[in-house]
Design a protein around this motif. Structure first.
Motif, PDB file in Angstrom:
ATOM      1  N   UNK A   1     -39.548 -80.220  -7.815  1.00  0.00           N
ATOM      2  CA  UNK A   1     -39.529 -81.628  -7.440  1.00  0.00           C
ATOM      3  C   UNK A   1     -40.700 -81.951  -6.522  1.00  0.00           C
ATOM      4  N   UNK A   2     -40.993 -81.055  -5.590  1.00  0.00           N
ATOM      5  CA  UNK A   2     -42.138 -81.262  -4.699  1.00  0.00           C
ATOM      6  C   UNK A   2     -43.446 -81.213  -5.489  1.00  0.00           C
TER       7      UNK A   2
ATOM      8  N   UNK B   1     -39.165 -78.109 -17.468  1.00  0.00           N
ATOM      9  CA  UNK B   1     -37.832 -78.611 -17.158  1.00  0.00           C
ATOM     10  C   UNK B   1     -37.469 -78.449 -15.692  1.00  0.00           C
ATOM     11  N   UNK B   2     -36.150 -78.378 -15.438  1.00  0.00           N
ATOM     12  CA  UNK B   2     -35.646 -78.357 -14.064  1.00  0.00           C
ATOM     13  C   UNK B   2     -34.662 -77.206 -13.815  1.00  0.00           C
ATOM     14  N   UNK B   3     -34.605 -76.241 -14.698  1.00  0.00           N
ATOM     15  CA  UNK B   3     -33.608 -75.195 -14.549  1.00  0.00           C
ATOM     16  C   UNK B   3     -34.023 -74.209 -13.450  1.00  0.00           C
TER      17      UNK B   3
ATOM     18  N   UNK C   1     -45.538 -80.580 -16.805  1.00  0.00           N
ATOM     19  CA  UNK C   1     -44.575 -79.643 -16.234  1.00  0.00           C
ATOM     20  C   UNK C   1     -43.143 -80.097 -16.438  1.00  0.00           C
ATOM     21  N   UNK C   2     -42.911 -81.390 -16.306  1.00  0.00           N
ATOM     22  CA  UNK C   2     -41.570 -81.947 -16.553  1.00  0.00           C
ATOM     23  C   UNK C   2     -41.158 -81.678 -17.999  1.00  0.00           C
ATOM     24  N   UNK C   3     -42.077 -81.943 -18.928  1.00  0.00           N
ATOM     25  CA  UNK C   3     -41.774 -81.762 -20.348  1.00  0.00           C
ATOM     26  C   UNK C   3     -41.612 -80.290 -20.716  1.00  0.00           C
ATOM     27  N   UNK C   4     -42.520 -79.453 -20.228  1.00  0.00           N
ATOM     28  CA  UNK C   4     -42.605 -78.082 -20.710  1.00  0.00           C
ATOM     29  C   UNK C   4     -41.712 -77.104 -19.941  1.00  0.00           C
TER      30      UNK C   4
ATOM     31  N   UNK D   1     -43.872 -68.894 -15.061  1.00  0.00           N
ATOM     32  CA  UNK D   1     -43.363 -68.177 -16.220  1.00  0.00           C
ATOM     33  C   UNK D   1     -43.036 -66.729 -15.887  1.00  0.00           C
ATOM     34  N   UNK D   2     -43.877 -66.077 -15.105  1.00  0.00           N
ATOM     35  CA  UNK D   2     -43.604 -64.702 -14.701  1.00  0.00           C
ATOM     36  C   UNK D   2     -42.381 -64.644 -13.795  1.00  0.00           C
ATOM     37  N   UNK D   3     -42.233 -65.630 -12.920  1.00  0.00           N
ATOM     38  CA  UNK D   3     -41.042 -65.669 -12.057  1.00  0.00           C
ATOM     39  C   UNK D   3     -39.783 -65.852 -12.892  1.00  0.00           C
ATOM     40  N   UNK D   4     -39.829 -66.694 -13.934  1.00  0.00           N
ATOM     41  CA  UNK D   4     -38.658 -66.905 -14.783  1.00  0.00           C
ATOM     42  C   UNK D   4     -38.276 -65.652 -15.557  1.00  0.00           C
TER      43      UNK D   4
END
Length: 465
Positions: A337-338, A325-327, A320-323, A271-274
């Protein structure tokens, strides 16, 4: 004879062949993914960027230590929390340090252990959650964050950083000043975590040694070099106070930790990285060669290890997939993915066991003369040979990283423990899937923590000062 003219043994051979092809192809894809990380690390090593530098906290030009707050959530940790507090107060003597320990009103044993360990030291803040425990670890952390805000408002001073630790951790004497220095140019810093070998649990409790040795010597080093967000391990990490406040504000609350997540530390780092914050993974050694890391004993019993890894898989992969995503940039998508491959890896391991079982049936039938052993297609034989070579390569890396931190004997055991690690991963993947299905039906997340009986600081001969 069965439908279609195939005998039972012929059906066994057919199913075994299809499962073998499926597993072999995806094991190959996984091996190529690991090769990419391996070769990136080798390049960093050759260019000197993967070699940990020496850190001396006593050097004359070290900047003055700024005020830090340590958050330790605790539920039924009376057997280890005292050792953690006493050791932390001793090796981190800075008087501006504040240690916030979150307990629950229905856990008097842990409250008493904290009070006894603090011995009146005013650097320790005991924060008792009025809600009966356990809630979630994130809820406990948010209660500590509220206590920090209250203290800051009352004193008129603001902490420069917040460090996260668990009740069973033994901190490194140099970690506090190292994190403080690194946070002068970053928003988040993660130091290595070093699980310790356990003589009474060579196969379960000690298998964490090789997993963290490789991940925190190679995987996160490459991740940091590629500029991808660094997920927090929940211990041995520091977050800039302003970055934590921005994250809380971005959530629309005064609480930076996600209470509906089982891996709030992992989400906090990403979250901090985003938000555009700089995240770092930092590896340093002391002058005597000791890795500056957080040391701890990990779960020693099978059911405890499965529970812990279930929480990791459920929180990182499914939630993590739900919350999250993949952006993000391609490298971020690759790293996520890893991170989320745990359930699929468990499925592949289960399929591999099924293939071995069916192959055994086919071999026995062939020896008995009931059925001829089928030949494998050349392409499949080639894939299998590559996978075997990849396994040997993986064993060599696992041995090398483990032996570097824990010695030659532990490096050998790390290779021998591969089947144990795979078995635990399969059980945890299955349990995580069922837990995720329950969450989809409305089950609320709960702090499914593991019990801790031993602490490194309680050993007759301690691991470090």
């Amino acid at each position: 004879m069965l439908t279609g003219g195939l005998s039972l043994l012929e059906w066994v051979v057919l199913v075994q062949r299809e499962l073998l092809l499926f597993a072999a192809v995806f094991f190959l894809i996984g091996a190529l993914d690991e090769f990419a990380i391996d070769f990136a690390w080798l390049w960093l090593r050759l260019t000197g960027r993967a070699r940990p530098a020496v850190y001396d906290p006593a050097r004359p030009d070290r900047p003055p230590l700024r005020q830090a707050a340590v958050f330790i959530p605790a539920w039924q940790e009376d057997r280890v929390i005292g050792a953690t507090v006493r050791h932390m107060l001793r090796v981190w003597p800075d008087r501006t340090l504040r240690i916030y320990i979150g307990c629950y009103c229905n856990d008097p044993a842990t409250i008493e252990a904290v009070a006894a360990a603090a011995s009146g030291d005013d650097r320790v803040r005991l924060v008792i959650n009025e809600a009966e425990g356990p809630t979630t670890k994130a809820d406990c952390l948010n209660r500590l964050y509220a206590a920090l805000e209250s203290d800051e408002a009352r004193s008129g001073t603001r902490a420069a950083s917040v460090l996260l630790h668990d009740a069973e951790d033994m901190v490194d004497p140099a970690a506090l000043s190292l994190i403080d220095e690194c946070l002068r140019g970053a928003d988040l810093v993660q130091l290595p975590v070093l699980p310790l070998p356990q003589a009474e649990s060579r196969w379960v409790g000690s298998h964490y040694c090789e997993e963290f040795a490789e991940s925190h010597s190679k995987g996160l080093v490459v991740r940091d070099a590629l500029g991808a967000g660094i997920p927090l391990a929940g211990v041995g990490c520091g977050i800039a106070r302003d970055a934590l406040a921005r994250l809380a504000s971005g959530r629309g609350t005064h609480a930076p930790f996600a209470t509906d997540s089982l891996t709030e530390d992992y989400e906090l780092g990403l979250g901090i990285a985003e938000m555009g914050g700089r995240t770092r993974f930092v590896r340093y050694r002391s002058a005597d060669g000791r890795l500056i890391a957080t040391r701890a004993f990990f779960p020693a019993r099978l059911h405890q290890a499965v529970r812990q890894k279930t929480r990791w898989i459920l929180g990182i992969a499914f939630q993590g997939w739900d919350r999250l995503g993949w952006h993000g940039r391609p490298v971020e998508v690759w790293m996520r993915l890893r991170d989320r491959r745990g359930p699929f890896a468990a499925l592949l391991l289960g399929i591999a066991l099924a293939v071995l079982f069916l192959a055994g049936i086919g071999s026995a039938a062939s020896l008995a003369g009931w059925n001829a052993a089928p030949e494998l297609p050349p392409a499949l034989e080639t894939i299998l040979m590559v996978n075997i070579a990849a396994l040997l390569w993986r064993c060599a890396f696992r041995f090398g990283f483990t032996a570097r931190e824990h010695g030659f004997g532990e490096g050998i055991r790390a290779v021998l423990r591969l089947p144990v690690a795979n078995f635990i991963a399969m059980l945890a993947g299955r349990r995580a899937l069922f837990a995720y299905v329950r969450s989809l039906r409305g089950a609320r997340p709960q702090w499914d923590k593991t019990e801790h009986d031993a602490h490194p600081a309680l050993l007759p001969r301690r691991i470090m000062p």
